[in-house]
Scaffold this active site. Structure first.
Site, PDB file in Angstrom:
ATOM      1  N   TYR A   1      10.174 -10.005  -2.157  1.00  0.00           N
ATOM      2  CA  TYR A   1       9.274  -8.872  -2.384  1.00  0.00           C
ATOM      3  C   TYR A   1       8.691  -8.935  -3.808  1.00  0.00           C
ATOM      4  CZ  TYR A   1       7.785  -3.931  -2.530  1.00  0.00           C
ATOM      5  OH  TYR A   1       7.068  -2.760  -2.651  1.00  0.00           O
TER       6      TYR A   1
ATOM      7  N   SER B   1       3.862  -3.001  -7.334  1.00  0.00           N
ATOM      8  CA  SER B   1       5.156  -2.305  -7.397  1.00  0.00           C
ATOM      9  C   SER B   1       5.750  -2.540  -8.781  1.00  0.00           C
ATOM     10  CB  SER B   1       6.088  -2.910  -6.331  1.00  0.00           C
ATOM     11  OG  SER B   1       7.416  -2.470  -6.507  1.00  0.00           O
TER      12      SER B   1
HETATM   13  N1  LIG Z   1       7.983   3.356  -1.290  1.00  0.00           N
HETATM   14  C1  LIG Z   1       8.215   2.706  -2.402  1.00  0.00           C
HETATM   15  O1  LIG Z   1       9.240   2.902  -3.052  1.00  0.00           O
HETATM   16  C2  LIG Z   1       7.214   1.706  -2.932  1.00  0.00           C
HETATM   17  C3  LIG Z   1       7.370   1.294  -4.253  1.00  0.00           C
HETATM   18  C4  LIG Z   1       6.485   0.367  -4.766  1.00  0.00           C
HETATM   19  C5  LIG Z   1       5.451  -0.117  -3.996  1.00  0.00           C
HETATM   20  N2  LIG Z   1       5.330   0.310  -2.717  1.00  0.00           N
HETATM   21  C6  LIG Z   1       4.222  -0.271  -1.944  1.00  0.00           C
HETATM   22  O2  LIG Z   1       3.406   0.775  -1.442  1.00  0.00           O
HETATM   23  C7  LIG Z   1       2.856   0.411  -0.175  1.00  0.00           C
HETATM   24  C8  LIG Z   1       3.184   1.496   0.853  1.00  0.00           C
HETATM   25  O3  LIG Z   1       4.602   1.613   0.942  1.00  0.00           O
HETATM   26  P1  LIG Z   1       5.337   2.752   1.789  1.00  0.00           P
HETATM   27  O4  LIG Z   1       6.532   3.136   1.014  1.00  0.00           O
HETATM   28  O5  LIG Z   1       4.375   3.776   2.212  1.00  0.00           O
HETATM   29  O6  LIG Z   1       5.815   1.876   3.049  1.00  0.00           O
HETATM   30  P2  LIG Z   1       5.939   2.284   4.589  1.00  0.00           P
HETATM   31  O7  LIG Z   1       6.760   1.207   5.215  1.00  0.00           O
HETATM   32  O8  LIG Z   1       6.369   3.680   4.722  1.00  0.00           O
HETATM   33  O9  LIG Z   1       4.436   2.169   5.093  1.00  0.00           O
HETATM   34  C9  LIG Z   1       3.784   0.906   5.120  1.00  0.00           C
HETATM   35  C10 LIG Z   1       2.687   0.941   6.155  1.00  0.00           C
HETATM   36  O10 LIG Z   1       2.106  -0.372   6.224  1.00  0.00           O
HETATM   37  C11 LIG Z   1       1.907  -0.686   7.586  1.00  0.00           C
HETATM   38  N3  LIG Z   1       1.876  -2.144   7.817  1.00  0.00           N
HETATM   39  C12 LIG Z   1       2.908  -3.019   7.764  1.00  0.00           C
HETATM   40  N4  LIG Z   1       2.483  -4.241   8.090  1.00  0.00           N
HETATM   41  C13 LIG Z   1       1.148  -4.142   8.342  1.00  0.00           C
HETATM   42  C14 LIG Z   1       0.145  -5.072   8.719  1.00  0.00           C
HETATM   43  N5  LIG Z   1       0.421  -6.370   8.934  1.00  0.00           N
HETATM   44  N6  LIG Z   1      -1.129  -4.623   8.872  1.00  0.00           N
HETATM   45  C15 LIG Z   1      -1.423  -3.308   8.686  1.00  0.00           C
HETATM   46  N7  LIG Z   1      -0.506  -2.379   8.346  1.00  0.00           N
HETATM   47  C16 LIG Z   1       0.757  -2.801   8.168  1.00  0.00           C
HETATM   48  C17 LIG Z   1       3.089  -0.036   8.311  1.00  0.00           C
HETATM   49  O11 LIG Z   1       2.839   0.095   9.698  1.00  0.00           O
HETATM   50  C18 LIG Z   1       3.203   1.287   7.567  1.00  0.00           C
HETATM   51  O12 LIG Z   1       2.403   2.293   8.140  1.00  0.00           O
HETATM   52  C19 LIG Z   1       3.438  -0.965   0.163  1.00  0.00           C
HETATM   53  O13 LIG Z   1       2.533  -1.972  -0.221  1.00  0.00           O
HETATM   54  C20 LIG Z   1       4.676  -1.008  -0.698  1.00  0.00           C
HETATM   55  O14 LIG Z   1       5.083  -2.324  -0.974  1.00  0.00           O
HETATM   56  C21 LIG Z   1       6.178   1.206  -2.169  1.00  0.00           C
END
Ligand SMILES: NC(=O)c1ccc[n+]([C@@H]2O[C@H](COP(=O)([O-])OP(=O)(O)OC[C@H]3O[C@@H](n4cnc5c(N)ncnc54)[C@H](O)[C@@H]3O)[C@@H](O)[C@H]2O)c1
Length: 271
Positions: free
Chosen positions: A164, A151
């Protein structure tokens, strides 16, 4: 004249964790759209099955396995089933993750441990078992590409996101250590991280709320405005921006790229 670049993943098998929804689902759709067969894994079974149905309906090839990334026994099973049922393993996207918004002084030890378990240990297990299968002599054995979702919060600090940030900073350096180790050992396994800026998935929206709940902004509109001000290109990032970055790193178009931080953030970390 330069011909357009078409990226094909035809013949490759990808495993994408946390891909029932959000960025993971878009990454899975994009890899499948480029010809990969994709194993979608998540703790959310109905949502995961729906994403699979969506991909298969549009002509792609995908399957779902319920999978908690913190469980090593489940990793062993998921990797083994992916190889045996989908015919190999070439790409692992460690996407599953959670966020917790709170001031550091208000963060419980339990929450801190939980975020490290999912965001860091989950990625460690994906690197470990992905590599074991893809390295020469492994059950898949053809080398491959591991992509870890870090991130912008793994590159700079954000108030209210201390736990985080700690977890995503760890993902950044775990990625580099794996890249160096697997490169030195001649495994043919590349390892890179992607660093998205804030994107309005379920998690992105929760961050807007969480910053307010942590007492750092008066309302969600003010938080959004703060990110808008910090982001040179504006808050226009979409899941497809991240999926295209993953597609590049997953493909044979990035054969000399390992240990890299691919930042996709509208410029928020550039200033
Ligand atoms: N959305 C953002 O702004 C953003 C920015 C930077 C990084 N990220 C990173 O991108 C990735 C995806 O983020 P997102 O925005 O799609 O989040 P989201 O919450 O929409 O989706 C995350 C997914 O991970 C799954 N998950 C959670 N815990 C789990 C576990 N123990 N085992 C298996 N699956 C699990 C959830 O069920 C969900 O489907 C994450 O690693 C997040 O930290 C997101």
């Amino acid at each position: 004249m330069t011909a357009g670049l078409t990226i094909s993943l035809e013949g490759k098998v990808a495993l994408v964790t946390g891909s029932a929804r959000g960025l993971g689902a878009e990454i899975a759709r994009t890899l499948a759209g480029a010809g990969a067969t994709v194993m979608i894994t998540d703790i959310l079974a109905p949502e995961g099955e729906a994403t699979v149905a969506d991909i298969n309906k549009s002509g792609g090839r995908a399957a779902f396995l319920k999978h908690d990334v913190t469980r090593e026994d489940q990793w062993q099973e998921v990797v083994a089933k992916t190889v045996s049922e989908l015919g190999g393993l070439d790409i692992v996207v460690n996407n599953a993750g959670i966020e917790i918004c709170a001031l550091l002084e208000d963060t419980s030890m339990e929450d801190f441990q939980r975020i490290l378990d999912i965001n860091v240990s989950g990625v460690f297990l994906g690197i470990k078992h992905g590599c074991k299968a893809m390295k020469p002599g492994g059950t898949a054995g053809k080398g491959g590409s591991i992509i870890n979702l870090s991130s912008v919060a793994g590159l700079r600090g954000f108030a209210g996101l201390g736990a985080y940030c700690g977890s995503k900073g760890a993902v950044k350096l775990l990625t580099k250590a794996a890249a160096v180790e697997f490169g030195n050992l001649g495994y043919g396994v590349r390892v890179n991280s992607i660093h998205p800026g804030l994107i309005f998935t379920d998690m992105g929206n929760a961050v807007l709320k969480g910053i307010v709940e942590a007492g750092l902004a008066p309302d969600e509109a003010a938080t959004r405005q703060l990110f808008e001000t910090l982001t040179p290109l504006g808050m226009t990032g979409a899941p497809s921006d991240i999926a295209k970055a993953a597609l590049y790193l997953a493909s044979d178009q990035s054969p000399w790229v390992t240990g890299a931080e691919l930042v996709v953030d509208g410029g928020i970390t550039a200033s």
